[in-house]
Each structure stands twice: as C-alpha cells, then as structure tokens.
Design a protein around this motif. Structure first.
Motif, mmCIF file in Angstrom:
data_model
loop_
_atom_site.group_PDB
_atom_site.id
_atom_site.type_symbol
_atom_site.label_atom_id
_atom_site.label_comp_id
_atom_site.label_asym_id
_atom_site.label_seq_id
_atom_site.Cartn_x
_atom_site.Cartn_y
_atom_site.Cartn_z
ATOM 1 N N ASN A 174 4.977 -5.134 1.554
ATOM 2 C CA ASN A 174 4.684 -6.044 2.667
ATOM 3 C C ASN A 174 3.926 -5.309 3.777
ATOM 4 O O ASN A 174 3.589 -4.135 3.641
ATOM 5 C CB ASN A 174 5.990 -6.628 3.214
ATOM 6 C CG ASN A 174 7.002 -5.512 3.475
ATOM 7 O OD1 ASN A 174 6.638 -4.448 3.984
ATOM 8 N ND2 ASN A 174 8.252 -5.737 3.099
ATOM 9 N N LYS A 175 3.717 -6.023 4.883
ATOM 10 C CA LYS A 175 2.928 -5.438 5.974
ATOM 11 C C LYS A 175 3.674 -4.311 6.687
ATOM 12 O O LYS A 175 3.048 -3.440 7.287
ATOM 13 C CB LYS A 175 2.522 -6.533 6.969
ATOM 14 C CG LYS A 175 1.403 -7.394 6.402
ATOM 15 C CD LYS A 175 0.980 -8.483 7.349
ATOM 16 C CE LYS A 175 0.052 -7.949 8.419
ATOM 17 N NZ LYS A 175 -0.515 -9.049 9.227
ATOM 18 N N ILE A 176 4.985 -4.326 6.625
ATOM 19 C CA ILE A 176 5.747 -3.222 7.232
ATOM 20 C C ILE A 176 5.463 -1.934 6.460
ATOM 21 O O ILE A 176 5.271 -0.869 7.049
ATOM 22 C CB ILE A 176 7.255 -3.558 7.272
ATOM 23 C CG1 ILE A 176 7.469 -4.754 8.201
ATOM 24 C CG2 ILE A 176 8.087 -2.356 7.732
ATOM 25 C CD1 ILE A 176 8.844 -5.364 8.153
ATOM 26 N N ASP A 177 5.404 -2.062 5.136
ATOM 27 C CA ASP A 177 5.050 -0.900 4.302
ATOM 28 C C ASP A 177 3.623 -0.433 4.605
ATOM 29 O O ASP A 177 3.357 0.765 4.698
ATOM 30 C CB ASP A 177 5.157 -1.247 2.811
ATOM 31 C CG ASP A 177 6.601 -1.491 2.376
ATOM 32 O OD1 ASP A 177 7.516 -1.053 3.092
ATOM 33 O OD2 ASP A 177 6.787 -2.123 1.327
ATOM 34 N N GLU A 182 2.023 -0.801 7.361
ATOM 35 C CA GLU A 182 2.011 -0.185 8.683
ATOM 36 C C GLU A 182 2.433 1.281 8.586
ATOM 37 O O GLU A 182 1.817 2.164 9.187
ATOM 38 C CB GLU A 182 2.928 -0.952 9.630
ATOM 39 C CG GLU A 182 2.892 -0.389 11.037
ATOM 40 C CD GLU A 182 3.701 -1.205 12.036
ATOM 41 O OE1 GLU A 182 4.372 -2.173 11.625
ATOM 42 O OE2 GLU A 182 3.662 -0.845 13.225
ATOM 43 N N LYS A 183 3.467 1.525 7.803
ATOM 44 C CA LYS A 183 3.944 2.895 7.619
ATOM 45 C C LYS A 183 2.853 3.768 6.974
ATOM 46 O O LYS A 183 2.583 4.893 7.417
ATOM 47 C CB LYS A 183 5.195 2.861 6.732
ATOM 48 C CG LYS A 183 5.877 4.193 6.598
ATOM 49 C CD LYS A 183 7.186 4.037 5.832
ATOM 50 C CE LYS A 183 7.833 5.393 5.623
ATOM 51 N NZ LYS A 183 8.948 5.310 4.675
ATOM 52 N N LYS A 213 -0.205 4.179 9.525
ATOM 53 C CA LYS A 213 0.119 5.061 10.661
ATOM 54 C C LYS A 213 0.235 6.518 10.207
ATOM 55 O O LYS A 213 -0.250 7.424 10.892
ATOM 56 C CB LYS A 213 1.418 4.623 11.337
ATOM 57 C CG LYS A 213 1.219 3.425 12.239
ATOM 58 C CD LYS A 213 2.468 3.127 13.045
ATOM 59 C CE LYS A 213 2.178 2.126 14.152
ATOM 60 N NZ LYS A 213 3.411 1.590 14.737
ATOM 61 N N ILE A 267 -4.410 -2.654 9.093
ATOM 62 C CA ILE A 267 -3.349 -3.298 8.303
ATOM 63 C C ILE A 267 -3.872 -4.618 7.731
ATOM 64 O O ILE A 267 -3.653 -4.922 6.554
ATOM 65 C CB ILE A 267 -2.085 -3.516 9.164
ATOM 66 C CG1 ILE A 267 -1.459 -2.163 9.522
ATOM 67 C CG2 ILE A 267 -1.069 -4.403 8.434
ATOM 68 C CD1 ILE A 267 -0.361 -2.239 10.563
ATOM 69 N N SER A 275 -4.034 -5.651 3.898
ATOM 70 C CA SER A 275 -3.253 -6.841 3.577
ATOM 71 C C SER A 275 -4.123 -7.865 2.849
ATOM 72 O O SER A 275 -3.680 -8.557 1.929
ATOM 73 C CB SER A 275 -2.689 -7.403 4.885
ATOM 74 O OG SER A 275 -2.116 -8.635 4.678
#
Ligand code: HEM
Length: 127
Positions: free
Chosen positions: A6-9, A11-12, A15, A47, A51
């Motif tokens: 997902n987008k949290i992954d 983002e990690k 970054k 991102i 995505s």
C-alpha cells in the motif's frame, strides 16, 4: 520480510531511498543544490508516481521527463549517475521488501532509466 502492499509501504520505501540519495557522493547534489528539493511537496509526488505504477491509482499527472530534461540542462547527466540511482533504488527495495511488487518497482525503474537516458542523449558504452 513482505511485499509492497500500500501507500504506507511506498512512503517508507521512497523516504528511505531519498534519504540515501541526498547523502550520496555522486548524485546527492542534484537534490540539494541543482534543485533544492522541498521534500514536503516532493515525497507525495513520488509516492503518487509509484502508486500509479503498482496500483494503477491514476494519481500522478506526468511531466517527469521534462523535469529531468531541466536537470540535465542545469548539470549534465552521465551514465554513472543513472547507475548509482538504480543501485541505490534496488538496494533500498531489497532491504525493505520482497515479492512481485518489489520486483516490479525495480524492473520499472530500470526501464524508465533506460528511456530517460535515451531521451536525454546519455549514451552508454560507445566511444
Ligand atoms: C541520475 C538519476 C536521477 C536523478 C539525479 C534524479 C533527480 C531528480 C530531482 C532533483 C528531481 C526534482 C526535479 C524538480 O522538481 O524540478 C526529480 C524528480 C523526479 N524523479 Fe528523478 N532523478 C533521477 C532518475 C529518476 C528515475 C530513474 C526515476 C523513475 C524511475 C525518477 C523519478 C522521478 C519523479 C517521478 C520525479 C517527480 C517529477 C515531478 O515533479 O512530476 N528519477 N528527480
């Protein structure tokens, strides 16, 4: 380790990658002095770019080639810059994730880098 889900992954991943890229001896200056990046603006754009590729989200509006043409004009790209960018990207992906999506972002980065170098006239291996 697991795959990018997902987008949290994303983002990690993004970054961690840019944290390394900005400190890199070969390409760091592109992000710090050629174009001093506003990271609060830049990270969400990157991102949305990935995505779009992984989740077909339709978020990224395009224009990346133009941005890199401008960078190339300000400080000419050489193949070693792309080699380093890709090495850092692959390394960061492998450090954090494993699976088909992780393979996909590595594969897509490579093909985009080849297209970019062709469009920018960064020729490889000829003398
Ligand atoms: C030598 C290798 C590279 C360097 C030094 C580099 C550096 C940069 C810099 C400084 C920017 C900000 C430009 C600006 O805002 O005006 C940027 C934007 C961007 N880069 Fe790269 N880049 C490289 C290769 C790549 C590759 C291979 C990809 C994709 C696989 C990529 C994806 C992007 C994206 C999506 C943006 C955002 C464009 C936008 O604002 O719409 N870059 N890059």
């Amino acid at each position: 380790m697991r795959d990018i889900r997902n987008k949290i992954d994303l983002e990690k991943l993004v970054k961690t990658f840019y944290d390394r890229a900005t400190k890199d001896d070969l390409i760091g200056h592109y992000f710090t002095s050629v174009i001093p990046i506003d990271w609060d603006r830049h990270i969400p754009i990157i991102i949305s770019f990935w995505s779009n590729i992984l989740f077909n989200s339709g978020e990224y509006k395009g224009g990346m080639m133009y941005k890199h043409m401008n960078l190339n004009y300000l400080s000419a790209f050489e193949e070693k810059h792309f080699d380093r960018w890709l090495a850092l990207w692959n390394d960061t992906v492998d450090q954090l994730f494993v699976g088909p999506q992780a393979n996909e972002v590595k594969y897509r980065a490579k093909t985009i880098a080849v297209i970019m170098q062709t469009k920018l006239g960064v020729f490889r291996g000829e003398d």
